[in-house]
Design a protein around this motif. Structure first.
Motif, short mmCIF file in Angstrom:
data_model
loop_
_atom_site.label_atom_id
_atom_site.label_comp_id
_atom_site.label_asym_id
_atom_site.label_seq_id
_atom_site.Cartn_x
_atom_site.Cartn_y
_atom_site.Cartn_z
N UNK A 41 34.72 33.84 39.54
CA UNK A 41 36.14 33.73 39.23
C UNK A 41 36.71 32.35 39.44
N UNK A 42 36.14 31.35 38.74
CA UNK A 42 36.55 29.96 38.96
C UNK A 42 37.46 29.43 37.85
N UNK A 43 37.85 30.30 36.90
CA UNK A 43 38.62 29.82 35.76
C UNK A 43 40.06 29.51 36.08
N UNK A 44 40.65 30.25 37.01
CA UNK A 44 42.06 30.06 37.36
C UNK A 44 42.33 30.86 38.62
N UNK A 45 43.54 30.73 39.14
CA UNK A 45 43.91 31.51 40.31
C UNK A 45 43.93 32.99 39.96
N UNK A 46 43.34 33.84 40.78
CA UNK A 46 43.35 35.28 40.48
C UNK A 46 44.74 35.87 40.66
N UNK A 47 45.09 36.80 39.80
CA UNK A 47 46.35 37.51 39.94
C UNK A 47 46.19 38.63 40.96
N UNK A 48 47.31 39.25 41.32
CA UNK A 48 47.25 40.39 42.24
C UNK A 48 46.40 41.50 41.66
N UNK A 49 46.52 41.70 40.34
CA UNK A 49 45.70 42.73 39.67
C UNK A 49 44.23 42.36 39.73
N UNK A 50 43.91 41.08 39.49
CA UNK A 50 42.52 40.62 39.58
C UNK A 50 41.93 40.92 40.95
N UNK A 51 42.69 40.68 41.98
CA UNK A 51 42.21 40.89 43.34
C UNK A 51 41.95 42.36 43.61
N UNK A 52 42.87 43.23 43.14
CA UNK A 52 42.67 44.67 43.34
C UNK A 52 41.41 45.14 42.61
N UNK A 53 41.23 44.66 41.36
CA UNK A 53 40.04 45.03 40.59
C UNK A 53 38.78 44.54 41.29
N UNK A 54 38.80 43.28 41.71
CA UNK A 54 37.63 42.68 42.34
C UNK A 54 37.23 43.41 43.61
N UNK A 55 38.20 43.79 44.42
CA UNK A 55 37.91 44.47 45.68
C UNK A 55 37.26 45.82 45.46
N UNK A 56 37.61 46.49 44.37
CA UNK A 56 37.07 47.83 44.12
C UNK A 56 35.79 47.80 43.29
N UNK A 57 35.54 46.72 42.58
CA UNK A 57 34.47 46.70 41.59
C UNK A 57 33.26 45.86 41.99
N UNK A 58 33.48 44.76 42.69
CA UNK A 58 32.42 43.78 42.87
C UNK A 58 31.87 43.74 44.29
N UNK A 59 30.60 43.36 44.40
CA UNK A 59 29.97 43.11 45.69
C UNK A 59 30.11 41.65 46.11
N UNK A 76 40.24 41.83 53.35
CA UNK A 76 41.05 42.89 53.91
C UNK A 76 40.89 44.19 53.12
N UNK A 77 40.88 44.07 51.78
CA UNK A 77 40.77 45.25 50.93
C UNK A 77 39.37 45.84 50.94
N UNK A 78 38.37 44.97 51.10
CA UNK A 78 36.98 45.43 51.07
C UNK A 78 36.17 44.61 52.08
N UNK A 79 36.04 45.08 53.31
CA UNK A 79 35.35 44.30 54.34
C UNK A 79 33.88 44.00 54.02
N UNK A 80 33.29 44.74 53.09
CA UNK A 80 31.88 44.53 52.76
C UNK A 80 31.66 43.45 51.70
N UNK A 81 32.72 43.05 51.02
CA UNK A 81 32.57 42.11 49.91
C UNK A 81 32.20 40.72 50.45
N UNK A 82 31.39 39.99 49.70
CA UNK A 82 31.05 38.61 50.04
C UNK A 82 31.84 37.69 49.11
#
Length: 403
Positions: A41-59, A76-82
């Motif tokens: 995710x280096x293209x631009x600053x993530x939106x609030x929606x991007x962050x919610x999606x990322x926390x639920x979808x990505x490792x 905070x949303x996903x303590x396991x995410x790297x």
């Protein structure tokens, strides 16, 4: 006899206690599952929606250095995410945002700032045979640095390790661990006679640089994941450069001969090295496939599934800007766990069976025929009743029917 019986009972009790403790401490080996998802995710600053999606979808998520608030929210949303911070190994930059006026920005895309380097260490800017600094073609205000210079390596490592530790990133995605300067410039480095000598100086320098940075970040408890290019050309390069937490392959499943040939990932020793690293489960494989058409999507995901280990992550890239969180329907196929290692037929076809499905990849430059296991359907639920004719550089993902 009584003493012998007592001793035997004591030894038996100790053995049972040891066995019980060993069972309590025992951790089963990590399982090889379908590829996890990640976001570059280096293209631009993530939106609030991007962050919610990322926390639920990505490792795994990679963000620019200025996105410390987003990184903390993801944790905070996903303590396991790297969450890894983007840092370039090979350049410093002076476009707006990297430099403000005559001052380096507080958070840099590179390890060292342009203004500080120019003021204090101008010798760290690489020069061509005419004594000119080397600006990357197609990337204005990106300047090649002397990656072979030990002082540069140490300064980059010190600055990045301090920032990552201070801000709380899980590690570093180190870009431009490249194989050849020709991707960015036709210049020859000062003191080299030809392009081969230039590339050799850069590769040798990056080999040393990786060891310096990787050891320091590992000691700090952080991951160090370089974006290493064209490892099919140099046996052992992927293995060596992924030893501090993993590596990224930005052209995974790339088709050669101008898009008309086979899959380059399967050339040379690269695929064997990827398989070995994936099976160990000790380092991350961050794989990116350019997916402008369905064939590339299928070939990329299925190839990642052939490699799938405990820490193998794949993402499609429908554009070159890495702006939006990416997702493929294949990532929702629920293949489950691998029940065998990937198998290669004599004609070049690869297959692998999972608890809930099966994948096949034809990495060759010509079509191949294969018969799928019975009872499987496409991810859309369509039955497969005949042998499959798999085109060149293509893949297939089949799953068990869902209720």
């Amino acid at each position: 006899m009584a003493g012998a019986a007592t001793l035997a009972a004591l030894l038996s009790a100790q053995a049972c206690a040891f066995s019980s403790a060993a069972q309590d401490d025992y951790e089963p080996p990590p399982r090889a599952t379908a590829p996890c998802a990640w976001w570059y995710g280096i293209g631009d600053s993530p939106t609030a929606r991007d962050i919610r999606i990322a926390a639920s979808r990505y490792d795994v998520v990679v963000l620019n250095a200025m996105e410390t608030a987003a990184m903390r929210q993801l944790h905070q949303l996903n303590p396991k995410i790297k969450v890894l911070v983007y840092k370039d190994l090979s350049s410093t930059r002076n476009y707006p945002g990297a430099v403000n006026g005559n001052q380096d920005a507080p958070y840099l895309p590179s390890g060292l700032g342009y203004s500080t380097s120019q003021r204090e260490h101008p010798e760290w800017f690489a020069k061509d045979t005419l004594g000119r600094r080397i600006e990357w073609s197609g990337y204005p205000q990106h300047w090649q640095m002397t990656v072979w210079d030990k002082a540069y390596q140490q300064a980059w490592t010190k600055a990045v390790t301090a920032e990552v530790t201070r801000e709380g990133w899980d590690g570093v995605l180190a870009d431009n661990d490249f194989n050849s300067l020709s991707h960015y410039s036709t210049a020859l480095l000062a003191g080299t006679a030809d392009a081969k000598a230039t590339d050799r100086q850069l590769r040798d320098g990056l080999d040393d640089f990786l060891a310096v940075a990787g050891e320091a970040l590992t000691k700090a408890g952080k991951l160090f994941v370089p974006n290493v290019s064209e490892t099919h050309l140099t046996p052992g390069r992927w293995t060596a450069h992924s030893r501090f937490g993993g590596a990224m392959e930005e052209n995974f499943g790339f088709r050669d001969s101008g898009g008309a040939g086979g899959l380059l990932t399967f050339r040379g020793n690269e695929f064997n090295e990827l398989r070995a690293q994936a099976a160990l489960g000790e380092s991350m494989l961050l794989l990116v496939t350019r997916t402008k058409e369905p064939r590339e999507d299928r070939a990329g995901y299925a190839s990642a599934a052939l490699l799938a280990g405990p820490r193998t992550c794949w993402t499609p890239a429908t554009t070159n800007d890495y702006l939006n969180p990416e997702w493929s329907p294949l990532q929702a196929s629920a293949l489950g766990e691998a029940v065998e290692t990937a198998t290669r037929r004599s004609d070049g076809m690869w297959t692998r069976l999972f608890t809930n499905g099966w994948v096949a990849v034809n990495p060759t430059a010509g079509p191949l025929r294969i018969t799928a296991p019975e009872g499987l359907v496409t991810i859309e639920g369509k039955p497969v009743t005949a042998p499959l004719d798999l085109p060149a550089a293509d893949g297939v993902v089949l799953v068990k029917p869902r209720p």
